[in-house]
Motif scaffolding. Structure first.
Motif, PDB file in Angstrom:
ATOM      1  N   SER A  52      73.616  84.124 -18.703  1.00 43.64           N
ATOM      2  CA  SER A  52      74.547  84.759 -18.070  1.00 43.64           C
ATOM      3  C   SER A  52      74.216  84.199 -16.318  1.00 43.64           C
ATOM      4  N   SER A 109      68.076  87.280 -19.315  1.00 48.46           N
ATOM      5  CA  SER A 109      69.142  86.557 -18.269  1.00 48.46           C
ATOM      6  C   SER A 109      69.271  84.897 -18.693  1.00 48.46           C
ATOM      7  N   ILE A 162      79.852  89.731 -14.455  1.00 51.57           N
ATOM      8  CA  ILE A 162      78.970  89.088 -15.409  1.00 51.57           C
ATOM      9  C   ILE A 162      77.697  88.609 -15.616  1.00 51.57           C
ATOM     10  N   ARG A 210      75.890  93.239 -19.878  1.00 51.97           N
ATOM     11  CA  ARG A 210      75.055  93.161 -21.010  1.00 51.97           C
ATOM     12  C   ARG A 210      73.637  94.051 -20.624  1.00 51.97           C
TER      13      ARG A 210
END
Lengths: 315, 287
Positions: B17, B12, B62, B66
């Motif tokens: 992000s 991360s 956001i 992912r």
């Protein structure tokens, strides 16, 4: 080591793997051959717990891959056809994660990381990002992660696909070395590769196992051991008469090649093709005919593969 | 699970992000604090949080987009399946990492009431009660985001769906005022929800028969209820929309009430969506 019993996998009406059963109990390199779509990758995905089976069981060292997944998976190292790599990480970071996920900690993790980095030859690349590595090195990183945790069974799905000839030789040498201490199970559709590396070969066609033996014994099982091609400066009828009399010749095909010369294809009745070729040579020499070609073509793994996969017979 | 947790935490920060999430959250709360607490000299820090919760519409997707979508896109999910860790551990490890990433800016925000208390009267129990609810609200939205990320291999699509879902939830109470409170309106909404549940089941299990029959069964039950007892359905649709609003329950804390029912609701939402995320991962193994 590895027991696969009555493994079946269906995708709707399509049966990808059909009642597959085999057992591997010794170290060595085992080749898993089959045409595209035969069910190789599906079988490997089931063996590693990535995919469920419709029926049947897979046991790794006695542990069922679904009932005791943690114990079973600790004993497996797996390299999928497309290596599962985190491209933004360095090989070192990636291996640390995989090692930790396999339960390795502290000094043991460090030692094993160093060992697999050494074994796969990625020392120089350990601090570069994986997305900056060549395909060959990425494959090596994938193999390195499979070796972490000292698994008893290493499963490699098409480990040399997409590599250049030099990289292929490197990876083959690496796999051959691994096979001395572990059970390595590789899938491939490159027959020469399997023949040079594997001590035993499994051939799968339409989801069914059609053969499981050493390359030598598979050759023996072939219905035709090979053929002899002869080109001689003599008439077709005379040549046929000379060869047909020989006791080792099963069948003779003759074609006329211009005036006074012909070409014969002789199929052997027994196993010794070379004995029959000597007999042919003597017969033509005794008749005073000139031989311009005498060639022995033994059955190859390709012939075995074609006969078994196209015939679809059961092992 | 620890390996998944630390790996997710590192990834991360590497993918930015986490930085974007933290900076957006700090920025929103900072602007709110400047407007309310400094310029308007209002001593209630909870109003700042009430204003800032709109930021979740953007920042929660956001952070979560992912988490699983990227694993599928890179095909690293195959590695996770082959490792000796369960899918539950994978989801919990990743979710725990998201919570830690969320707690970092929240720890900075937690200092604000203490700073303001040096310059005036700040009622700290309400401030920190609201901050606790703010954490739970964010944690529930992150769980929703993790589940949405598990449905696709496209990060952009995961973010888009996440924004739409959270935005709908944010305005659900306002929208409920425009919804029909008649029994007919309710039964139409119940049939639509039944169909959505059926489709979700089909998506998660890959079993079309189960999904379609569940949707059909629930729809039939709703229509039967409409025919048997219409009064029971009157006003049901606005009530459902109000009940499912995550934001509405947060405002109770802002009003100075520590609502234990809301805490249980948030925890239930987290458990439910993490369970769905595990099922979504498991489904890929079966299909």
């Amino acid at each position: 080591m590895l027991q696969v019993e009555h493994l079946t996998r269906r995708y709707g009406p399509v049966t990808a793997v059909d009642d597959l059963s085999f057992e591997i109990s010794e170290v060595g390199v085992y080749g898993f051959l089959g045409p595209n779509g035969a069910g190789k990758s599906t079988t490997m995905n089931i063996m590693t717990g990535c995919l469920s089976a419709t029926a049947g069981t897979v046991k790794i060292s006695g542990y069922d891959i679904y009932d005791q997944p943690r114990e079973a998976k600790r004993r497996i190292g797996y390299l999928p056809e497309q290596p599962s790599l985190y491209l933004g990480e360095t090989p070192e970071e990636y291996l640390r994660f995989v090692g930790e996920a396999k339960g390795l900690r502290g000094e043991t993790l460090r030692q094993q990381m160093e060992a697999v980095i050494e074994e796969t030859g990625i020392g120089e690349m350990r601090s570069r990002r994986i997305d900056a590595l060549s395909k060959g090195y990425r494959q090596r990183v994938g193999i390195a992660q499979a070796l972490l945790g000292q698994p008893e069974l290493v499963i490699l799905d098409e480990p040399t696909v997409g590599l250049d000839p030099l990289q292929i030789l490197d990876i083959r040498a690496l796999i051959a070395a691994l096979g001395k201490t572990r059970t390595v199970f590789i899938s491939s559709h490159i027959l020469s590769e399997v023949q040079t590396m594997c001590s035993k070969i499994l051939i799968i066609a339409r989801g069914k196992l059609v053969a499981f033996d050493t390359p030598e014994r598979l050759e023996e099982q072939l219905s035709s051991p090979g053929e002899i091609t002869v080109a001689a400066d003599t008439g077709a009828d005379a040549a046929r008469a000379l060869v047909a009399e020989l006791p080792g010749a099963a069948s003779v095909t003759v074609s006329e090649e211009g005036a006074g010369s012909c070409r014969l294809t002789v199929t052997a009745g027994g196993d010794d093709l070379y004995a029959l070729s000597r007999e042919i040579f003597r017969a033509f020499a005794a008749s005073g005919s000139t031989l311009s070609e005498l060639r022995v073509k033994k059955a190859t793994l390709e012939d075995i593969f074609l006969e078994l996969t196209e015939g679809g017979e059961s092992a | 699970m620890k390996a998944i947790f630390t790996h997710e935490l590192r990834s991360s920060f590497r993918s930015l992000s986490a930085w974007v999430f933290a900076s957006f959250l700090l920025c929103f709360v900072g602007i709110g604090a400047m407007m309310y607490n400094i310029q308007a000299a209002v001593s209630n820090f909870e109003y700042v949080l009430s204003l800032s919760c709109l930021a979740f519409v953007v920042i929660a997707p956001i952070l979560t987009m992912r988490v699983l979508a990227e694993e599928r896109r890179q095909r690293t999910d195959q590695l996770l399946y082959a490792l000796p860790v369960s899918t539950t551990e994978v989801i919990l490890g990743k979710y725990a990492a998201l919570l830690v990433l969320y707690l970092v800016p929240l720890a900075i925000i937690a200092v604000y009431p203490l700073i303001f208390a040096r310059f005036g009267e700040v009622y700290l129990p309400t401030s920190y009660g609201s901050l606790f609810a703010f954490f739970l609200l964010g944690a529930a939205l992150l769980a929703v985001g993790v589940f949405i990320s598990s449905l696709t291999d496209n990060q952009g699509l995961a973010a888009g769906i996440g924004i739409a879902v959270i935005l709908f939830n944010y305005y659900s109470v306002s929208l409920s005022e425009y919804m029909s409170s008649s029994a007919l309106g309710s039964v139409i909404a119940l049939v639509a929800i039944s169909c959505a549940v059926g489709l979700l089941l089909k998506l998660l299990t890959g079993n079309g028969t189960l999904g379609y029959w569940t949707g059909f069964g629930l729809s039939a039950a709703s229509i039967a209820l409409y025919n048997l007892d219409r009064e029971a359905l009157e006003g049901l649709l606005p009530e459902i929309m109000g009940t499912l609003s995550l934001f509405e329950r947060f405002y109770v804390f802002v009003n100075g009430v520590f609502d234990l029912k809301a805490v249980v609701f948030y925890l239930s939402v987290i458990a439910f969506f993490l369970f769905l995320s595990v099922q979504s991962l498991e489904k890929r193994r079966y299909n």
